[in-house]
Design an enzyme around this catalytic site. Structure first.
Site, PDB file in Angstrom:
ATOM      1  N   ASP A  75     -41.803  -5.017  -0.741  1.00 49.37           N
ATOM      2  CA  ASP A  75     -41.849  -4.265   0.518  1.00 49.37           C
ATOM      3  C   ASP A  75     -43.283  -3.825   0.840  1.00 49.37           C
ATOM      4  OD1 ASP A  75     -41.073  -2.997   2.822  1.00 49.37           O
ATOM      5  OD2 ASP A  75     -40.351  -1.189   1.820  1.00 49.37           O
TER       6      ASP A  75
ATOM      7  N   GLU B 180     -33.605   0.899   5.148  1.00 48.98           N
ATOM      8  CA  GLU B 180     -34.649   1.390   4.237  1.00 48.98           C
ATOM      9  C   GLU B 180     -35.559   2.364   4.947  1.00 48.98           C
ATOM     10  OE1 GLU B 180     -38.625   1.668   2.436  1.00 48.98           O
ATOM     11  OE2 GLU B 180     -38.121   0.874   4.410  1.00 48.98           O
ATOM     12  N   GLU B 181     -35.871   2.061   6.204  1.00 47.59           N
ATOM     13  CA  GLU B 181     -36.876   2.851   6.924  1.00 47.59           C
ATOM     14  C   GLU B 181     -36.456   4.300   7.129  1.00 47.59           C
ATOM     15  OE1 GLU B 181     -39.743   1.927   7.246  1.00 47.59           O
ATOM     16  OE2 GLU B 181     -39.870  -0.254   7.517  1.00 47.59           O
TER      17      GLU B 181
END
Lengths: 470, 470
Positions: free
Chosen positions: A362, A334-335
């Site tokens: 998140d 995701e990052e």
């Protein structure tokens, strides 16, 4: 996805039992159904969930699971061996928990930090705490030593255009909000490089610091020279700003061993409880399993991943089984921009009409204060009823507009209803992407409340007669 | 100390002018004087001081002076070259400011940190942020590698007495208050060594952490083996505690190049405005010039040193001159146990009867909320009147019992009245003795208020007809 032949769970609510028995398979009556009454009939089930988690056998389990996981694995950046270990860990843990688990392949970026460091040479020697930014190129082995130009904004940078060439640009932008200020981390290097800068040191994007550098992704602009980019601390950015403001010559040396390796093989980790009536229809709960390569990635986003698993455990523990499938997806990478989630979307969007609700946590698993929701007005009406079930958790039943979550973004943009968790996050960005993102910021009680909320919302939506209206 | 032949300043208050003219040299009338009225007659002078600092030409000067000083010198631990530079800097700065400045020699400890580091080896490799403690011995060059025993208190340590030999003791004591919890940093190593431990790693003494280690002094007990002692972060202490709690074997390697060199030559830095009537009588204002070897030492105690200088500047700028001498002393080697201050006391205690009031600011120069005072009931009565003059600064006129300050301790114990600054310090120990003690925690407005308060209290007490009653 195949039909499961286990006997469906029949809800304890008399109204629902009657509705289920009578209307099973008869879609035409559904429009007349009173959704408020239907949702209210889940009050007992919701309270069972809440009791199990807040004062029953599942109490503190979310925290324990997160602690076991992050203490064992540590942080797990995209492409790392730790991320592989994390996926294996969660695959086994969720399988042992009795859930149906499988892995879905994804190709993910593989950036490595390498050895790095920065020091002020003039006007006096001082070590500068720093963290290179994801995707940044490295420096030559001996580092880059240059005079610094300190700017407070992109406009300030432009106003000093003639003074940037051959220099290291230090961005000392004030923190306004994460969404606004992160632009300096994301685009600072390319903007500086356009004016001939040799490196960019960006003040960490945080409202508070104990000399703590924060990392994160940065984006090079096409056609612009790629220069090394790192975040320094608020304190050091302010120090150099004061020095430059006094007319002092500030010289810094930065050394970064950063490099980008070929994309790595990874997986989104998927666990589910299949729906008894519409197994092909899905309520998706998620968090991302990857983190940055500092701290423990407990808050960002171990907590979101764990409560998505936990929500399924809770439903299973209570012997519940919803009409539709509840699917927990623990995203990879995701990052780096929702990389794993984008591949999941590309692969599954053909079944978009079967996605009832996509949920992501998140923004931390602290004390929940509201459910954030994106959907049609008709869907909002349903969710307004659902959040009423959350009163024992939050002391409020607030539904807020606009769900957030990089990984569920593609679905929401395509019209699928989305939900996310609004938590008391006043300190979230104090720890975000830093060595401070550890189990020490988590509380068992708050995580319990997040898990209970997550389970109630996902289960009820997955069990309603109808999918949420688009 | 010689009489100064400059013409005495005559206060603008008619009452005082009359009193001064009439009673000069006639001590016998003083007992009948109405102290409340006398102090109240300083309202105009106090307001002039406050106006000069809060909205006049001296506005933000304290902050600017502190920034110039700490940005230029950086931190300045006892025995370091930086501390020498700091003393020279302040000598010249205060001399250029027109004050009478001199240096008084002191011998101070010279402990050096050297290269240091710690890492967890088992159950998984992890770098541990750490800071060795002042006076600690070092390790062999290859470090000390040993299994860890995690304890939560001295009692817990004793209960595991059979399990400590050959181990590294990790103290994971909760933070209660600095004064209570600091015992673990101060005495942890010797307590662990008594049971055969090979090193002590102590959870940093702070209520809040972003993976921030905090250093400080520690005391070896006579006759007990000296083992290396360092502070680790709250997060890592908690991590190892959780791991040990799961029955996992935790192994750590710690390497410290620390050593103690022969005592170094240093100085207390003394600046003063001599009193026109009783130059031998002294109101002493102080802070310490040394710091730890991390951060900038802005809060601890650059701020206290600067406002003590600033108070004199303010009085000078207004053309005031008190009856008694106002003396700013910037102590050396406070952090090693008030070492410089003790030598000053030993040298000057012969004149104790001439010490009217000793003041120290060493708890931060944030927003002032009260004056802390130690003295006789009669002296308290006077000070109750003095703090009334501070209302425009604090929005309160609170006088609290018990002044604090390592450096003024000996005087107060000997019966000299003492005063210190109570500030809004809720975050003081978040930064204390860490890399987070920088100019970024200081605010110009708060420092102005501290300086104005310091100047009003010191000037008025130094100018009253009588010394504070013992």
């Amino acid at each position: 996805m195949v039909m499961d032949n286990r006997r469906p769970y029949l809800p304890s609510s008399p109204l629902l039992f009657w509705t289920c028995s009578l209307l099973l398979g008869c879609e035409c009556v559904s429009t007349q159904r009173d959704v408020a009454k239907e949702v209210a009939s889940y009050t007992d089930v919701a309270n069972q969930i809440i009791k199990l988690v807040l004062s029953g056998p599942a109490q503190k389990r979310s925290y324990q699971r997160l602690a076991n996981f992050t203490d064992t694995i540590g942080n797990r950046v995209s492409g790392s061996h730790n991320l592989e270990l994390a996926i294996k860990y969660m695959y086994h843990a969720m399988s042992e928990d009795g859930l149906d688990v499988h892995l879905e392949p994804a190709k993910i970026p593989h950036w490595v930090r390498g050895e790095e460091g920065a020091e002020m040479i003039l006007p006096r020697p001082k070590r500068l705490a720093m963290l290179g930014l994801g995707s940044s190129v490295g420096t030559p082995p001996e580092g880059i030593e240059a005079e610094v130009v300190v700017v407070s904004s992109f406009e300030d940078l432009k106003s000093r255009a003639g003074n940037v060439s051959g220099r290291i640009v230090v961005f000392n932008q004030p923190f306004v909000s994460y969404s606004e200020t992160v632009a300096y981390r994301a685009f600072g290097a390319s903007e500086a490089a356009k004016l001939g800068a040799v490196a960019a040191l960006i003040r960490s994007v945080t409202p508070f610091s104990i000399n703590s550098p924060h990392t994160g992704w940065q984006d090079y602009q096409e056609g612009v020279t790629r220069i090394p980019a790192a975040c320094i601390t608020v304190e050091d950015a302010q120090l150099m700003s004061r020095m430059a403001g006094r007319g002092q010559r500030v010289v810094v040396r930065v050394t970064m061993g950063a490099k980008t390796l070929p994309d790595a093989d990874s997986f989104n980790t998927v666990a589910e409880i299949q729906g008894w009536q519409h197994p092909e229809q899905v309520v998706l709960l998620s968090g991302h399993l990857d983190s940055w390569d500092v701290g423990q990635g407990a808050m960002d986003d171990g907590g979101g991943a764990i409560i998505s698993w936990e929500a399924l455990s809770i439903i299973k523990d209570l012997g519940l089984r919803p009409r539709r499938t509840m699917r927990a997806v623990l995203w990879t990478a995701e990052e780096q921009g929702g990389v794993g989630a984008q591949q999941y979307y590309d692969q599954h969007k053909v079944n978009m009409s079967n996605y009832d609700l996509v949920m992501e946590s998140d923004l931390g698993t602290f004390a929940p204060v509201a459910l954030q929701f994106t959907g049609s007005q008709a869907a909002q009406k349903v969710m307004q009823e659902v959040v009423k079930l959350l009163a024992p958790i939050m002391n409020t039943t607030r539904l807020e507009p606009q769900a957030e979550g990089t990984d569920i973004g593609p679905w929401m943009q395509a019209g699928v209803p989305g939900a996310s968790l609004h938590v008391q996050d006043s300190r979230y960005f104090w720890f975000h992407h830093s060595e401070g993102d550890t189990m020490s910021v988590q509380s068992p009680g708050d995580m319990d409340r997040c898990s209970a909320l997550w389970a109630v919302v996902a289960y009820v939506v997955a069990d309603l007669q109808d999918m949420l209206p688009r």
